[in-house]
Design a protein around this motif. Sequence first.
Motif, PDB file in Angstrom:
ATOM      1  N   ARG A   1       0.842  -1.192   0.000  1.00 13.70           N
ATOM      2  CA  ARG A   1       0.000   0.000   0.000  1.00 13.70           C
ATOM      3  C   ARG A   1       0.883   1.250   0.000  1.00 13.70           C
ATOM      4  O   ARG A   1       0.687   2.163  -0.798  1.00 13.70           O
ATOM      5  N   ARG A   2       1.862   1.267   0.886  1.00 10.12           N
ATOM      6  CA  ARG A   2       2.734   2.434   1.009  1.00 10.12           C
ATOM      7  C   ARG A   2       3.520   2.651  -0.291  1.00 10.12           C
ATOM      8  O   ARG A   2       3.687   3.783  -0.747  1.00 10.12           O
ATOM      9  N   ALA A   3       3.987   1.553  -0.882  1.00 10.09           N
ATOM     10  CA  ALA A   3       4.759   1.668  -2.112  1.00 10.09           C
ATOM     11  C   ALA A   3       3.896   2.273  -3.221  1.00 10.09           C
ATOM     12  O   ALA A   3       4.353   3.132  -3.981  1.00 10.09           O
ATOM     13  N   LEU A   4       2.639   1.835  -3.305  1.00 10.72           N
ATOM     14  CA  LEU A   4       1.743   2.391  -4.320  1.00 10.72           C
ATOM     15  C   LEU A   4       1.496   3.872  -4.071  1.00 10.72           C
ATOM     16  O   LEU A   4       1.506   4.682  -5.005  1.00 10.72           O
ATOM     17  N   GLU A   5       1.302   4.234  -2.802  1.00 10.48           N
ATOM     18  CA  GLU A   5       1.105   5.646  -2.458  1.00 10.48           C
ATOM     19  C   GLU A   5       2.280   6.478  -2.944  1.00 10.48           C
ATOM     20  O   GLU A   5       2.100   7.554  -3.519  1.00 10.48           O
ATOM     21  N   LEU A   6       3.480   5.966  -2.716  1.00  8.32           N
ATOM     22  CA  LEU A   6       4.673   6.719  -3.094  1.00  8.32           C
ATOM     23  C   LEU A   6       4.790   6.840  -4.606  1.00  8.32           C
ATOM     24  O   LEU A   6       5.216   7.870  -5.123  1.00  8.32           O
ATOM     25  N   LEU A   7       4.399   5.785  -5.327  1.00 13.87           N
ATOM     26  CA  LEU A   7       4.417   5.879  -6.789  1.00 13.87           C
ATOM     27  C   LEU A   7       3.436   6.947  -7.256  1.00 13.87           C
ATOM     28  O   LEU A   7       3.712   7.703  -8.186  1.00 13.87           O
ATOM     29  N   HIS A   8       2.278   7.023  -6.595  1.00 14.22           N
ATOM     30  CA  HIS A   8       1.320   8.090  -6.879  1.00 14.22           C
ATOM     31  C   HIS A   8       1.960   9.441  -6.615  1.00 14.22           C
ATOM     32  O   HIS A   8       1.875  10.353  -7.419  1.00 14.22           O
ATOM     33  N   TYR A   9       2.602   9.529  -5.460  1.00 17.64           N
ATOM     34  CA  TYR A   9       3.177  10.787  -4.998  1.00 17.64           C
ATOM     35  C   TYR A   9       4.177  11.338  -6.014  1.00 17.64           C
ATOM     36  O   TYR A   9       4.175  12.532  -6.315  1.00 17.64           O
ATOM     37  N   VAL A  10       5.028  10.458  -6.560  1.00 12.26           N
ATOM     38  CA  VAL A  10       6.011  10.960  -7.525  1.00 12.26           C
ATOM     39  C   VAL A  10       5.446  10.957  -8.947  1.00 12.26           C
ATOM     40  O   VAL A  10       6.115  11.366  -9.882  1.00 12.26           O
ATOM     41  N   GLY A  11       4.216  10.470  -9.088  1.00 10.89           N
ATOM     42  CA  GLY A  11       3.519  10.591 -10.360  1.00 10.89           C
ATOM     43  C   GLY A  11       3.781   9.492 -11.371  1.00 10.89           C
ATOM     44  O   GLY A  11       3.631   9.704 -12.576  1.00 10.89           O
ATOM     45  N   ILE A  12       4.172   8.296 -10.922  1.00 11.65           N
ATOM     46  CA  ILE A  12       4.368   7.225 -11.906  1.00 11.65           C
ATOM     47  C   ILE A  12       3.566   5.971 -11.544  1.00 11.65           C
ATOM     48  O   ILE A  12       3.930   4.859 -11.916  1.00 11.65           O
ATOM     49  N   ALA A  13       2.455   6.162 -10.855  1.00 11.78           N
ATOM     50  CA  ALA A  13       1.619   5.015 -10.476  1.00 11.78           C
ATOM     51  C   ALA A  13       1.200   4.144 -11.665  1.00 11.78           C
ATOM     52  O   ALA A  13       1.162   2.919 -11.547  1.00 11.78           O
ATOM     53  N   PRO A  14       0.874   4.740 -12.825  1.00 12.14           N
ATOM     54  CA  PRO A  14       0.475   3.879 -13.954  1.00 12.14           C
ATOM     55  C   PRO A  14       1.585   2.928 -14.408  1.00 12.14           C
ATOM     56  O   PRO A  14       1.320   1.962 -15.111  1.00 12.14           O
ATOM     57  N   ARG A  15       2.831   3.222 -14.025  1.00 14.18           N
ATOM     58  CA  ARG A  15       3.951   2.377 -14.439  1.00 14.18           C
ATOM     59  C   ARG A  15       4.262   1.283 -13.417  1.00 14.18           C
ATOM     60  O   ARG A  15       5.257   0.573 -13.566  1.00 14.18           O
ATOM     61  N   ALA A  16       3.451   1.170 -12.382  1.00 12.36           N
ATOM     62  CA  ALA A  16       3.784   0.326 -11.228  1.00 12.36           C
ATOM     63  C   ALA A  16       4.261  -1.075 -11.603  1.00 12.36           C
ATOM     64  O   ALA A  16       5.199  -1.590 -11.026  1.00 12.36           O
TER      65      ALA A  16
ATOM     66  N   SER B   1      11.061   5.295 -18.772  1.00 14.85           N
ATOM     67  CA  SER B   1      11.797   6.391 -19.391  1.00 14.85           C
ATOM     68  C   SER B   1      12.768   6.966 -18.367  1.00 14.85           C
ATOM     69  O   SER B   1      12.622   6.745 -17.158  1.00 14.85           O
ATOM     70  N   TYR B   2      13.717   7.714 -18.863  1.00 14.80           N
ATOM     71  CA  TYR B   2      14.765   8.266 -18.015  1.00 14.80           C
ATOM     72  C   TYR B   2      14.190   9.087 -16.865  1.00 14.80           C
ATOM     73  O   TYR B   2      14.539   8.898 -15.705  1.00 14.80           O
ATOM     74  N   GLY B   3      13.272   9.992 -17.214  1.00 12.32           N
ATOM     75  CA  GLY B   3      12.683  10.850 -16.184  1.00 12.32           C
ATOM     76  C   GLY B   3      11.938  10.028 -15.141  1.00 12.32           C
ATOM     77  O   GLY B   3      12.010  10.303 -13.938  1.00 12.32           O
ATOM     78  N   ASP B   4      11.213   8.999 -15.616  1.00  7.04           N
ATOM     79  CA  ASP B   4      10.461   8.154 -14.685  1.00  7.04           C
ATOM     80  C   ASP B   4      11.398   7.351 -13.782  1.00  7.04           C
ATOM     81  O   ASP B   4      11.100   7.110 -12.612  1.00  7.04           O
ATOM     82  N   GLN B   5      12.545   6.947 -14.354  1.00  6.12           N
ATOM     83  CA  GLN B   5      13.512   6.222 -13.520  1.00  6.12           C
ATOM     84  C   GLN B   5      14.006   7.106 -12.390  1.00  6.12           C
ATOM     85  O   GLN B   5      14.161   6.672 -11.255  1.00  6.12           O
ATOM     86  N   ARG B   6      14.267   8.384 -12.719  1.00  7.39           N
ATOM     87  CA  ARG B   6      14.726   9.320 -11.678  1.00  7.39           C
ATOM     88  C   ARG B   6      13.663   9.456 -10.596  1.00  7.39           C
ATOM     89  O   ARG B   6      13.970   9.486  -9.403  1.00  7.39           O
ATOM     90  N   ARG B   7      12.410   9.522 -11.023  1.00  6.16           N
ATOM     91  CA  ARG B   7      11.336   9.679 -10.044  1.00  6.16           C
ATOM     92  C   ARG B   7      11.157   8.407  -9.224  1.00  6.16           C
ATOM     93  O   ARG B   7      10.885   8.462  -8.025  1.00  6.16           O
ATOM     94  N   LEU B   8      11.346   7.263  -9.889  1.00  6.82           N
ATOM     95  CA  LEU B   8      11.240   5.995  -9.165  1.00  6.82           C
ATOM     96  C   LEU B   8      12.319   5.913  -8.083  1.00  6.82           C
ATOM     97  O   LEU B   8      12.063   5.449  -6.965  1.00  6.82           O
ATOM     98  N   GLU B   9      13.501   6.389  -8.429  1.00  8.46           N
ATOM     99  CA  GLU B   9      14.574   6.354  -7.435  1.00  8.46           C
ATOM    100  C   GLU B   9      14.218   7.220  -6.221  1.00  8.46           C
ATOM    101  O   GLU B   9      14.521   6.849  -5.084  1.00  8.46           O
ATOM    102  N   ILE B  10      13.561   8.336  -6.477  1.00  9.63           N
ATOM    103  CA  ILE B  10      13.145   9.188  -5.360  1.00  9.63           C
ATOM    104  C   ILE B  10      12.086   8.465  -4.519  1.00  9.63           C
ATOM    105  O   ILE B  10      12.145   8.461  -3.284  1.00  9.63           O
ATOM    106  N   ALA B  11      11.135   7.807  -5.198  1.00 12.70           N
ATOM    107  CA  ALA B  11      10.091   7.079  -4.464  1.00 12.70           C
ATOM    108  C   ALA B  11      10.715   5.986  -3.602  1.00 12.70           C
ATOM    109  O   ALA B  11      10.326   5.785  -2.447  1.00 12.70           O
ATOM    110  N   ARG B  12      11.703   5.278  -4.167  1.00 11.59           N
ATOM    111  CA  ARG B  12      12.356   4.215  -3.407  1.00 11.59           C
ATOM    112  C   ARG B  12      13.078   4.785  -2.186  1.00 11.59           C
ATOM    113  O   ARG B  12      13.035   4.212  -1.097  1.00 11.59           O
ATOM    114  N   ALA B  13      13.727   5.942  -2.379  1.00 13.36           N
ATOM    115  CA  ALA B  13      14.418   6.575  -1.253  1.00 13.36           C
ATOM    116  C   ALA B  13      13.410   7.011  -0.193  1.00 13.36           C
ATOM    117  O   ALA B  13      13.629   6.826   1.003  1.00 13.36           O
ATOM    118  N   LEU B  14      12.266   7.552  -0.642  1.00 13.23           N
ATOM    119  CA  LEU B  14      11.259   8.013   0.317  1.00 13.23           C
ATOM    120  C   LEU B  14      10.667   6.849   1.104  1.00 13.23           C
ATOM    121  O   LEU B  14      10.241   7.012   2.247  1.00 13.23           O
TER     122      LEU B  14
END
Lengths: 255, 349
Positions: free
Chosen positions: A131-146, A154-167
């Motif tokens: 649940r928390r992981a999905l929330e974070l994907l929403h938060y960084v805006g890449i939930a559809p890529r879950a 994509s490169y930009g999404d990878q950067r955002r995913l890395e932020i979600a993982r860190a969060l």
Amino acid sequence: MTVLLEARGVAKKFGGVQALKDVSLSIRQGEIYGLIGPNGAGKTTFFNVLTGLYAKDAGEILFEGRPLDLASPHAVAAAGIARTFQNIRLFGNMTALENVMVGRHVRTRAGVFGAIFRTRREREEEAAIRRRALELLHYVGIAPRAQELARHLSYGDQRRLEIARALATEPKLLALDEPAAGMNATETAALRELILGLKADGLTVLLIEHDVKLVMGLCDRVAVLDYGEKIAEDVPEVVQRDPKVIEAYLGGSLG
Amino acid sequence: MKQRERLGLILVAATLLVLPFVLAEIGTAWVRIANLAILFVFLSLGLNIVVGMAGLLDLGYVAFYAVGAYPWALLASPHFGLHLPFWVILPLGALLAGLAGAVLGAPTLRLRGDYLAIVTLGFGEIVRIFMNNLSAPFNITNGPKGITRIDGLSIGPFSFTSTDTFLGLSFSGPIKYYYVLLLLLLVIIVVNLRLADSRIGRAWVAIREDELAAKACGIDTRNVKLLAFAMGASFGGIAGGMFAAMQGFVSPESFVLNESIMILAMVVLGGMGNVWGVIAGALLLSFVPELLRYTVEPLQKALLGRLVIEPEVLRMLLFGAALVLSMRYRPAGLWPESRHRREMKERLA
Ligand SMILES: Nc1ncnc2c1ncn2[C@@H]1O[C@H](COP(=O)(O)OP(=O)(O)OP(=O)(O)O)[C@@H](O)[C@H]1O
Ligand SMILES: [Mg+2]
């Protein structure tokens, strides 16, 4: 304002290269702190020392007043420091969701026994992780890529995913190593909003960035490294006009 | 869809249940071959945790098979005159193998890739050489002669070695073992699937994908790797115990480097990391060589009138060719993990 992170006289040498030389800086609770400097100035090295990937030669780092010396990387994460990498380091063959779920590792407990017997506690924890992981994907805006593999993003999404993982590790200090590198203008704007949102939520951010406009616009304070030495530390307006800083950048790009 | 899946499951289950009787019609040897194939599935699933999930190349895995087989052989045979029950020696074998896994893991934590492969290879050989030489001054393992007349599996008064007739069907020893192994297989598959889809399983894969990033995510890579070594090894230990019971005889010769390589090939060919792929790889590499053994000779005699290629030669030739071809065309294995994941996703969508 209370100080969250304090580095005192940190030094690191690689063979003949003095990557960090007597670096002292302090990051206050709740601020966005920029770390800039020309290529090879030692910014990433500072991150690596901070997060326990490299042992420092001298100095000490205090986090919430406690020394981080000798701490291994996973203990640093447990203490509340999360980071992203300059050259993105995702778990390529795991899905985006799983990448963020791995980030929950340090805040969860299930072991082999729980996994095999699917105890109630384990099931609940696993559901909470998801649940928390999905929330974070929403938060960084890449939930559809879950459900996509991280390496297919994509490169930009990878950067955002890395932020979600860190969060996902519930950090108190989030250290971002050039998060805007390789992003287009739209993506950079979204990243800017994201970082401001993190600050609004009370997170402290340490930001390495070459995009000067982004740094100067976002950061509360900025430190400048040059050849491993801190040559300036102040609010952006002051740093921007500092002759030493301008010289370090060969008079050019800070204008 | 749901119904079709259930139907498929019932069909598979029914096939597996009648299989030993069909095989027994062809020859009892085939039931034994099926039993050994299931043991190799255990072994590959264990190695899959270490190599497939955690990404730690282990070339000495057969050592854990030996560490599981010898406790059974020593504690349930006339060798020491001990005849302990299975519920003591099977878990003991798994435990000792798990410990051996941790012992191998501890000094190799900093090694990766080639270096780890060399150390594990050495470890496998050391264990075998120990078994070979622990016959003097005290005779523990009986050296190269091995240990004979090992007790078979028996649960209370129910023995798995003798033939029983039940409902007009004749249940031979191998057939009874088959059902025990099938049950054990079911348990081991469930355990593996659950591990793969858990906090620890994700940590293993994360280490395989990027150890540094895994550390930065707060994973204590040292402990988690040791856990992978120990868990993987304990499956080998269980397989070893069952092997000793089924064969009634163990000697160091059963635990040579070739076996490690074969198990590794099963994991790699099937698709590292993916439980179903690994099972398929193990079954394929267990059955195909046996099929060849029984078909190549008569076929050549019938077609050409004489034996041109020895079955054993052909077996190694095909094995090599299969590995080379799979490296070339399916480097991630026949049923790789990520593909499997994507299929799962499409099914969920
Ligand atoms: N692991 C290493 N081994 C040897 N030298 C290193 C290592 N890491 C960094 N260095 C050296 O230390 C110096 C500082 O490098 P660092 O990566 O910290 O710079 P940076 O400020 O992050 O630069 P950039 O803006 O290009 O990312 C460089 O001269 C680099 O070559
Ligand atoms: Mg850098």
